[in-house]
Write a protein that holds these residues in place. Structure first.
Motif, PDB file in Angstrom:
ATOM      1  N   CYS A  49     -33.173  24.034 -29.691  1.00  0.00           N
ATOM      2  CA  CYS A  49     -34.127  23.153 -29.013  1.00  0.00           C
ATOM      3  C   CYS A  49     -34.759  22.604 -30.174  1.00  0.00           C
ATOM      4  CB  CYS A  49     -35.082  24.038 -28.361  1.00  0.00           C
ATOM      5  SG  CYS A  49     -36.717  23.093 -27.821  1.00  0.00           S
ATOM      6  N   CYS A  56     -37.818  24.178 -24.700  1.00  0.00           N
ATOM      7  CA  CYS A  56     -38.689  23.358 -23.888  1.00  0.00           C
ATOM      8  C   CYS A  56     -38.472  22.754 -22.712  1.00  0.00           C
ATOM      9  CB  CYS A  56     -39.273  22.463 -24.912  1.00  0.00           C
ATOM     10  SG  CYS A  56     -38.078  21.009 -25.310  1.00  0.00           S
ATOM     11  N   GLY A  57     -36.802  22.704 -22.704  1.00  0.00           N
ATOM     12  CA  GLY A  57     -36.132  22.107 -21.748  1.00  0.00           C
ATOM     13  C   GLY A  57     -36.285  20.470 -21.405  1.00  0.00           C
ATOM     14  N   CYS A  59     -36.588  18.280 -24.672  1.00  0.00           N
ATOM     15  CA  CYS A  59     -36.132  17.779 -25.959  1.00  0.00           C
ATOM     16  C   CYS A  59     -34.619  17.054 -25.580  1.00  0.00           C
ATOM     17  CB  CYS A  59     -36.087  18.408 -27.089  1.00  0.00           C
ATOM     18  SG  CYS A  59     -35.074  19.761 -27.173  1.00  0.00           S
ATOM     19  N   CYS A  62     -32.154  20.050 -25.625  1.00  0.00           N
ATOM     20  CA  CYS A  62     -32.186  20.814 -24.139  1.00  0.00           C
ATOM     21  C   CYS A  62     -31.436  20.187 -23.181  1.00  0.00           C
ATOM     22  CB  CYS A  62     -33.493  21.326 -23.785  1.00  0.00           C
ATOM     23  SG  CYS A  62     -34.372  22.552 -24.764  1.00  0.00           S
TER      24      CYS A  62
HETATM   25 ZN   LIG Z   1     -36.054  21.718 -26.403  1.00  0.00          ZN
END
Ligand SMILES: [Zn+2]
Length: 333
Positions: A49, A56-57, A59, A62
């Motif tokens: 990440c 973070c889901g 970037c 991710c």
């Molecule tokens: Zn991320």
């Protein structure tokens, strides 16, 4: 795929693995029925990440991980595991199993092939695509045979700069001692019973307490039992059926599952015979009065069959014989 927001007990081990000071070679063991794969995958995502300490889901890294196309992540798993997880590798270049076609005809491989391991080692020495290092994930790591595991030793000892290896396995004893000694170990424990029961109940599972007993406290394993048609009521009736010599419910199960259930019945019967409490079934569900010497013989026979579980064609007969033996043990008591 489930993540640690769906499986709240993974948040703590995720942070522990993500921030491990010696994360270049880690063994994650245990917790096969508590989200071991989900955790390993999230750890890999977190390591890559770009907005750490993630994941973070959001970037680019991710997103690439979720799309199975991150250039710095390589997942090594046998074909059979890929099929079971519905996993496909968008960046597939090393583990396409030779591409001989006709895949559907042959039995999916249960091994991580030496060619895939060698290709992954070469890959680890190329430069990182997005500059956050590289991650090599082995799931399960004991799917490597001795040759493959040996090929990995040097990389475990001196990984290419910025490369981290995560080896997932149920029981670390199934790895070579030389592999174990080069890695730090982290064990995934099942969540505490109350949390597991609350989670299952939120998922709409009835009889969560009984199913958790059946699955050693592992909530995903408890849920998998339901998917196999084993609800709490069916589960609770099995010991009495076995003691009476009725093998119908068990004969309908895959042999490894049926043998595992019989081992659990046997365990609880032995515990009760020794004055203890049952572990896998509710009190009162395993009939009393089995003969102890007979239980010991039955236990040995079950262990023997469990070691040779690859003969599906005679599974129903095998189960019938094991249940008949149980019936004799109870009627002799
Ligand atoms: Zn991320």
């Amino acid at each position: 795929m489930l993540d640690e927001r769906d499986l709240p007990w993974l948040a703590e081990p995720l942070a522990q693995l993500r921030d491990h000071p010696r994360s270049h070679a880690l063994i994650l063991h245990g917790g096969a029925g508590s989200g071991q794969w989900e955790l390993a995958w999230r750890v890999a995502q977190a390591w890559l990440c770009e907005n750490g300490p993630g994941p973070c889901g959001e970037c680019p890294s991710c997103h690439l991980t979720v799309a199975h196309s991150h250039p710095d992540l390589k997942v090594l798993m046998p074909e059979a595991t890929q099929l079971a997880l519905g996993w496909s590798d968008a960046g597939d270049d090393g583990d396409s199993e030779g591409g001989e076609g006709g895949k559907s005809k042959r039995k999916p491989s249960r091994e991580i092939k030496i060619d895939a391991v060698r290709a992954a080692i070469d890959w680890a020495h190329t430069s990182s695509g997005r500059g956050r290092g590289k991650v090599l994930l082995f799931y399960p790591a004991d799917a490597m045979n001795v040759t493959s595991a040996n090929a990995l030793l040097k990389t475990l000892e001196e990984p290419a700069a910025g490369t981290r290896l995560l080896l997932c396995v149920d029981d670390p004893e199934r790895l070579l001692p030389t592999v174990r000694s080069r890695c730090q170990r982290v064990r995934l424990e099942p969540p505490d019973l109350a949390a597991a029961e609350a989670w299952l109940t939120r998922q709409g599972v009835a009889g969560a307490a009984a199913l958790l007993r059946a699955s050693g406290g592992e909530p995903l394993a408890a849920k998998a039992l339901l998917d196999e048609g084993l609800d709490a009521t069916v589960w609770g009736q099995l010991p009495a059926q076995v003691a009476q010599g009725d093998s119908r419910a068990l004969a309908a199960m895959p042999l490894p599952r049926a043998v595992r259930v019989l081992q659990q019945v046997c365990h609880d019967a032995m515990a009760q015979a020794a004055g203890g409490a049952p572990r896998f079934f509710m009190p009162g569900q395993v009939p009393l009065g089995a003969e102890i010497a007979g239980l010991a013989d039955w236990s040995r026979e079950l262990a023997r069959v469990a070691r040779h579980d690859e003969h599906p064609w005679n599974a129903p007969l095998r189960v019938e014989a094991l249940v008949a033996q149980a019936q004799r043990v109870w009627s002799a008591g």
